[in-house]
Design a protein around this motif. Structure first.
Motif, PDB file in Angstrom:
ATOM      1  N   PHE A 182      13.458  -5.463   0.707  1.00  8.24           N
ATOM      2  CA  PHE A 182      13.468  -4.104   1.009  1.00  8.24           C
ATOM      3  C   PHE A 182      12.292  -3.419   0.341  1.00  8.24           C
ATOM      4  CE2 PHE A 182      16.319  -4.825  -2.537  1.00  8.24           C
ATOM      5  CZ  PHE A 182      15.982  -4.164  -3.437  1.00  8.24           C
ATOM      6  N   THR A 183      12.022  -2.291   0.812  1.00  6.48           N
ATOM      7  CA  THR A 183      10.877  -1.609   0.107  1.00  6.48           C
ATOM      8  C   THR A 183      11.342  -0.506  -0.686  1.00  6.48           C
ATOM      9  OG1 THR A 183      10.901   0.082   2.021  1.00  6.48           O
ATOM     10  CG2 THR A 183       9.164  -1.920   2.109  1.00  6.48           C
ATOM     11  N   LEU A 184      10.681   0.092  -1.728  1.00  7.89           N
ATOM     12  CA  LEU A 184      11.016   1.170  -2.621  1.00  7.89           C
ATOM     13  C   LEU A 184       9.864   1.918  -2.888  1.00  7.89           C
ATOM     14  CD1 LEU A 184      13.503  -0.366  -5.345  1.00  7.89           C
ATOM     15  CD2 LEU A 184      14.129   0.997  -3.609  1.00  7.89           C
ATOM     16  N   GLU A 185       9.853   3.097  -3.385  1.00 10.19           N
ATOM     17  CA  GLU A 185       8.904   4.032  -3.870  1.00 10.19           C
ATOM     18  C   GLU A 185       8.508   3.788  -5.280  1.00 10.19           C
ATOM     19  OE1 GLU A 185       9.360   8.243  -2.394  1.00 10.19           O
ATOM     20  OE2 GLU A 185       8.138   8.545  -4.049  1.00 10.19           O
ATOM     21  N   LYS A 186       7.213   3.422  -5.593  1.00 11.85           N
ATOM     22  CA  LYS A 186       6.725   3.378  -6.908  1.00 11.85           C
ATOM     23  C   LYS A 186       7.148   4.611  -7.953  1.00 11.85           C
ATOM     24  CE  LYS A 186       3.288   0.028  -6.053  1.00 11.85           C
ATOM     25  NZ  LYS A 186       1.611   0.198  -6.154  1.00 11.85           N
ATOM     26  N   GLY A 187       7.524   4.399  -9.113  1.00 11.50           N
ATOM     27  CA  GLY A 187       7.562   5.503 -10.022  1.00 11.50           C
ATOM     28  C   GLY A 187       6.562   5.992 -10.359  1.00 11.50           C
TER      29      GLY A 187
ATOM     30  N   VAL B 157       0.810  -1.247   0.015  1.00 12.90           N
ATOM     31  CA  VAL B 157      -0.015  -0.006  -0.168  1.00 12.90           C
ATOM     32  C   VAL B 157       0.961   1.248   0.009  1.00 12.90           C
ATOM     33  CG1 VAL B 157      -2.138  -0.909   0.993  1.00 12.90           C
ATOM     34  CG2 VAL B 157      -0.300  -0.054   2.605  1.00 12.90           C
ATOM     35  N   ASN B 158       0.259   2.422  -0.099  1.00 12.50           N
ATOM     36  CA  ASN B 158       0.957   3.654  -0.036  1.00 12.50           C
ATOM     37  C   ASN B 158       2.148   3.900  -1.048  1.00 12.50           C
ATOM     38  OD1 ASN B 158      -0.506   4.003   2.260  1.00 12.50           O
ATOM     39  ND2 ASN B 158       1.191   3.642   3.644  1.00 12.50           N
ATOM     40  N   ASP B 159       1.759   3.450  -2.193  1.00 10.76           N
ATOM     41  CA  ASP B 159       2.833   3.809  -3.499  1.00 10.76           C
ATOM     42  C   ASP B 159       4.205   3.091  -3.319  1.00 10.76           C
ATOM     43  OD1 ASP B 159       0.887   5.279  -5.038  1.00 10.76           O
ATOM     44  OD2 ASP B 159       1.478   7.022  -3.875  1.00 10.76           O
ATOM     45  N   LYS B 160       4.080   2.028  -2.424  1.00 12.87           N
ATOM     46  CA  LYS B 160       5.495   1.318  -2.337  1.00 12.87           C
ATOM     47  C   LYS B 160       5.504  -0.317  -2.926  1.00 12.87           C
ATOM     48  CE  LYS B 160       7.154   4.272   1.116  1.00 12.87           C
ATOM     49  NZ  LYS B 160       8.338   4.823   0.777  1.00 12.87           N
ATOM     50  N   LEU B 161       6.685  -0.626  -3.091  1.00  9.46           N
ATOM     51  CA  LEU B 161       6.752  -1.900  -3.402  1.00  9.46           C
ATOM     52  C   LEU B 161       7.653  -2.935  -2.524  1.00  9.46           C
ATOM     53  CD1 LEU B 161       9.178  -2.095  -5.471  1.00  9.46           C
ATOM     54  CD2 LEU B 161       7.229  -1.622  -7.149  1.00  9.46           C
ATOM     55  N   ILE B 162       7.792  -3.926  -2.565  1.00 11.84           N
ATOM     56  CA  ILE B 162       8.858  -4.683  -1.813  1.00 11.84           C
ATOM     57  C   ILE B 162       9.441  -5.707  -2.821  1.00 11.84           C
ATOM     58  CG2 ILE B 162       7.175  -6.546  -1.085  1.00 11.84           C
ATOM     59  CD1 ILE B 162       8.916  -6.142   1.621  1.00 11.84           C
ATOM     60  N   VAL B 163      10.803  -5.705  -2.852  1.00 13.00           N
ATOM     61  CA  VAL B 163      11.752  -6.705  -3.758  1.00 13.00           C
ATOM     62  C   VAL B 163      12.307  -7.697  -2.606  1.00 13.00           C
ATOM     63  CG1 VAL B 163      13.708  -6.631  -5.010  1.00 13.00           C
ATOM     64  CG2 VAL B 163      12.208  -4.652  -5.144  1.00 13.00           C
TER      65      VAL B 163
END
Ligand code: ADP
Length: 260
Positions: A255-260, A182-188
């Motif tokens: 780890f999490t990252l912000e979606k582009g 959620v919140n424009d994040k993704l997890i790798v």
């Protein structure tokens, strides 16, 4: 500052001054301790490969040079030692910059799917040596945009995939997956079915120079800085890193990252 004759105020000011100074001294002491420990670790890390190189060169000069086969073998080993020194120095440079807060993130939108693929290409030969399969599901054929520092995230992926190979079992697998949060994040996630990590070592994994002290880890010749670099990079992005492991079975770093 206005001079005060009020004894109570004066006492308070003196006390505050003393406390501030004490804190300052404590901070300096901690820094000095940190500096000393860091230097100690650095020289320790550099010594092993340096002595290796020195040993092979000395033996060559001592006469081993005359035998064509031995000459080649020893020169190759000396070169490996130098290569390792270069890696360590590069890691040290990176970690000192990260710890001093001396890094500028160059943020941009990029396709993380492509980046994972490029890291796989880079490490395929290493994986092949242990017959480890690098897996990335076909469902990731479409681009997935993230907003981050591409070069630094590549470094993170290299370190994590490299570890999954180094500490993975022969004929094993490394699987990368990406999931929306959620919140424009993704997890790798980077998951292996390798040697795993004992519970009590998990809290220390991201410490500088920490290694699970096994001969296997030693012969792989890491500097113990890889995960520490990874954590700094992810935290500099304001993101989070997690690790889960079942000893003897599997490890998963994510780890999490912000979606582009
Ligand atoms: P190194 O240079 O030793 O690989 P890292 O900071 O990358 O240093 O890792 C620290 C330690 O954590 C390693 O020495 C290893 O014991 C353990 N470790 C890291 N990744 C894995 C993994 N995927 N599986 C099992 N152990 C791991």
């Amino acid at each position: 500052q206005p001079i005060t004759t009020d004894m109570a105020t004066l006492t308070k000011q003196v006390k505050k001054f003393a406390t501030d100074k004490k804190l300052e001294i404590e901070t300096l002491k901690v820094r000095e301790e940190y500096r000393r420990e860091f230097l100690g670790n650095v020289s320790h890390e550099l010594k092993t490969p340096l002595f290796t190189v020195q040993g092979y060169l000395a033996t060559l000069l001592d006469g081993a040079m005359n035998d064509k086969n031995i000459r080649k073998k020893y020169l190759e080993r000396a070169e490996k030692g130098v290569e390792r020194l270069v890696y360590i120095v590069e890691d040290l440079d990176m970690i000192s910059k990260l710890e001093m807060g001396d890094v500028n993130l160059e943020m941009s939108d990029f396709n993380i799917v492509e980046l994972v693929q490029s890291v796989f290409d880079l490490l395929e030969m290493k994986a092949d040596q242990k017959n480890i399969i690098l897996m990335f599901d076909r469902k990731y054929s479409k681009p997935i945009k993230v907003f981050a520092d591409k070069e630094k995230i590549q470094q993170v992926l290299i370190n994590l995939v490299m570890n999954s190979i180094k500490y993975g079992k022969e004929n094993g697998t490394t699987e990368v997956s990406i999931e929306d949060l959620v919140n424009d994040k993704l997890i790798v996630r980077i998951k292996d079915n390798g040697e795993g990590i004992e519970k009590h070592n998990i809290p220390r994994l991201f410490e500088r120079f920490f290694r699970v002290d096994k001969s296997g880890a030693r012969s792989e010749g890491g500097s113990g800085l890889g995960l520490s670099i990874v954590k700094h990079i992810i935290e500099a992005h304001g993101e989070k890193i997690y690790v889960e492991s079942e000893f003897g079975k599997s490890s998963e770093f994510s780890f999490t990252l912000e979606k582009g």
